[in-house]
Design a protein around this motif. Structure first.
Motif, mmCIF file in Angstrom:
data_model
loop_
_atom_site.group_PDB
_atom_site.id
_atom_site.type_symbol
_atom_site.label_atom_id
_atom_site.label_comp_id
_atom_site.label_asym_id
_atom_site.label_seq_id
_atom_site.Cartn_x
_atom_site.Cartn_y
_atom_site.Cartn_z
ATOM 1 N N VAL A 37 0.877 -1.215 0.042
ATOM 2 C CA VAL A 37 0.057 0.061 0.048
ATOM 3 C C VAL A 37 1.056 1.260 -0.198
ATOM 4 O O VAL A 37 1.473 1.847 0.950
ATOM 5 C CB VAL A 37 -0.946 -0.032 1.128
ATOM 6 N N TRP A 38 1.073 2.092 -1.302
ATOM 7 C CA TRP A 38 1.910 3.112 -1.112
ATOM 8 C C TRP A 38 1.376 4.434 -0.643
ATOM 9 O O TRP A 38 0.336 4.664 -0.940
ATOM 10 C CB TRP A 38 2.305 3.187 -2.719
ATOM 11 N N VAL A 39 2.424 4.723 0.129
ATOM 12 C CA VAL A 39 1.811 6.183 0.987
ATOM 13 C C VAL A 39 3.280 7.108 0.600
ATOM 14 O O VAL A 39 4.199 6.864 0.518
ATOM 15 C CB VAL A 39 2.009 5.931 2.412
ATOM 16 N N GLY A 40 2.971 8.431 0.079
ATOM 17 C CA GLY A 40 3.686 9.380 -0.191
ATOM 18 C C GLY A 40 4.459 9.949 1.276
ATOM 19 O O GLY A 40 4.067 9.895 2.295
ATOM 20 N N PRO A 41 5.746 10.654 0.803
ATOM 21 C CA PRO A 41 6.500 10.889 1.787
ATOM 22 C C PRO A 41 5.839 12.125 2.723
ATOM 23 O O PRO A 41 6.091 12.296 3.892
ATOM 24 C CB PRO A 41 7.743 11.462 1.186
ATOM 25 N N GLU A 42 5.111 12.767 2.197
ATOM 26 C CA GLU A 42 4.377 14.001 2.821
ATOM 27 C C GLU A 42 3.475 13.325 3.955
ATOM 28 O O GLU A 42 3.272 13.734 4.980
ATOM 29 C CB GLU A 42 3.619 15.059 1.840
ATOM 30 N N THR A 43 2.756 12.474 3.491
ATOM 31 C CA THR A 43 1.742 11.790 4.193
ATOM 32 C C THR A 43 2.369 11.081 5.299
ATOM 33 O O THR A 43 2.263 11.114 6.834
ATOM 34 C CB THR A 43 0.768 10.611 3.596
ATOM 35 N N LEU A 44 3.420 10.465 5.181
ATOM 36 C CA LEU A 44 4.261 9.813 6.310
ATOM 37 C C LEU A 44 4.947 10.905 7.179
ATOM 38 O O LEU A 44 4.964 10.690 8.372
ATOM 39 C CB LEU A 44 5.605 9.058 5.443
ATOM 40 N N ALA A 45 5.503 11.945 6.742
ATOM 41 C CA ALA A 45 5.973 12.991 7.716
ATOM 42 C C ALA A 45 4.966 13.451 8.581
ATOM 43 O O ALA A 45 5.055 13.813 9.746
ATOM 44 C CB ALA A 45 6.654 14.158 6.890
ATOM 45 N N GLU A 46 3.701 13.602 7.932
ATOM 46 C CA GLU A 46 2.554 14.265 8.846
ATOM 47 C C GLU A 46 2.256 13.311 10.009
ATOM 48 O O GLU A 46 1.853 13.514 10.956
ATOM 49 C CB GLU A 46 1.338 14.400 7.803
ATOM 50 N N ALA A 47 2.582 11.807 9.799
ATOM 51 C CA ALA A 47 2.233 11.039 10.685
ATOM 52 C C ALA A 47 3.353 10.712 11.676
ATOM 53 O O ALA A 47 3.151 9.874 12.626
ATOM 54 C CB ALA A 47 1.903 9.611 10.035
ATOM 55 N N GLY A 48 4.421 11.364 11.228
ATOM 56 C CA GLY A 48 5.632 11.160 12.226
ATOM 57 C C GLY A 48 6.158 10.103 12.219
ATOM 58 O O GLY A 48 7.138 9.539 12.782
#
Length: 306
Positions: A239-250
């Motif tokens: 399930v691909w997730v972008g770096p911005e979303t990952l950063a927002e989730a810590g």
């Protein structure tokens, strides 16, 4: 060739010992006995950190030495000093961590270096590796010293746990968070490919520093994770997730999600965008990521790593 490997029983050092043995070289490994030595080599025992621990190396001659030590530089100093008159060349497996931070994309071997002391006790990883480099150069001279500045090392028997982390997770199956974009380039070297290059370099008389990692973009995070899914039976769904979303989730790269770093960032530039033109020009060849992944998984299963 008569080769002495200081260590030679675990991951990078073992890859060197096994490759040299398979070439028909006369291989001696010197180690503490924490791991079994590869079959077919001569074994010497000793603890480099203990008083009198180098006694087993007090006699004998070798064409070359390979050393993978990662702590106090004075340990490398003592070994190199003891062997300088009885060994032809000394290859030290260092690290690209010896470059001062931040490490810009495209940095070659002439980049600025951290301070190091060849006589020091252990301080931090970068300073220790740099101090050990200086110790080797002091005892063997520039012309007989080979400094192998390794980047990200992967392959069978990896003892850090980066690729095994992904393999263990894909083996469990189900939805798996995959850090994107899929085409984010990765730069690493299989320890076995590094071993082949080191032995070739020792035979041909190379000296000085070499960045030791595959070419930038040798593979991508998508290709790596696809290979992990395939090797472990295809039960995981990425399930691909972008770096911005990952950063927002810590969620951070490298620490939380091994191997991957957000593209375009300082860490990605440092880890995955090194200049390796010197190594490539002198014969470094890198196997496909699918082979590295499959062989790592096979080794994990054979040794009970999963």
């Amino acid at each position: 060739m008569r080769l002495l490997v200081l260590g030679g029983t675990d991951f990078a050092g073992r890859a060197v010992a096994e490759e040299a043995r398979d070439r028909g070289w006369d291989v001696t490994v010197f180690h503490r006995g924490e791991h079994p030595a590869p079959p077919g080599v001569t074994v010497l025992r000793g603890d480099r950190t203990a008083p009198g621990g180098l006694e087993a190396l007090g006699r004998g001659e070798w064409d070359a030495v390979v050393d993978t030590w990662k702590s106090a530089p004075r340990v490398v100093r003592d070994s190199a000093r003891l062997l300088s008159g009885r060994a032809g060349r000394y290859a030290f497996v260092s690290s690209r961590s010896v470059y001062t931070w931040p490490v810009p994309a495209g940095l070659g071997e002439d980049g600025p270096l951290v301070d190091g002391d060849p006589d020091a006790e252990a301080t931090d990883y970068a300073a220790d590796k740099r101090g050990a480099e200086l110790a080797v150069e002091r005892e063997f001279g520039d012309g007989r010293s080979l400094l192998v500045r390794a980047g990200l090392l992967l392959g069978p028997r990896e003892n850090v746990g980066r690729l095994p982390w992904w393999l263990e997770r894909t083996a469990r199956g189900g939805p798996l968070l995959a850090p994107g974009p899929r085409d984010t380039p990765l730069q690493y070297v299989d320890a076995r490919d590094m071993a082949r290059w080191i032995l070739d370099a020792l035979e041909s008389g190379l000296s000085g520093p070499y960045n030791m990692v595959g070419p930038p973009g040798h593979t991508t995070i998508g290709e790596l994770l696809d290979a992990c899914v395939a090797a472990t039976g295809g039960r995981a769904r990425l399930v691909w997730v972008g770096p911005e979303t990952l950063a927002e989730a810590g969620v951070s790269g490298w620490e939380d999600l091994p191997i991957w770093c957000p593209p375009g960032g300082e860490l990605h530039d440092a880890v995955h965008r090194a200049d390796v033109s010197r190594a490539l020009a002198t014969g470094l060849r890198c196997r496909p990521v699918t082979e590295t992944v499959a062989d790592t998984w096979a080794a994990m299963r054979a040794t009970g790593g999963h």
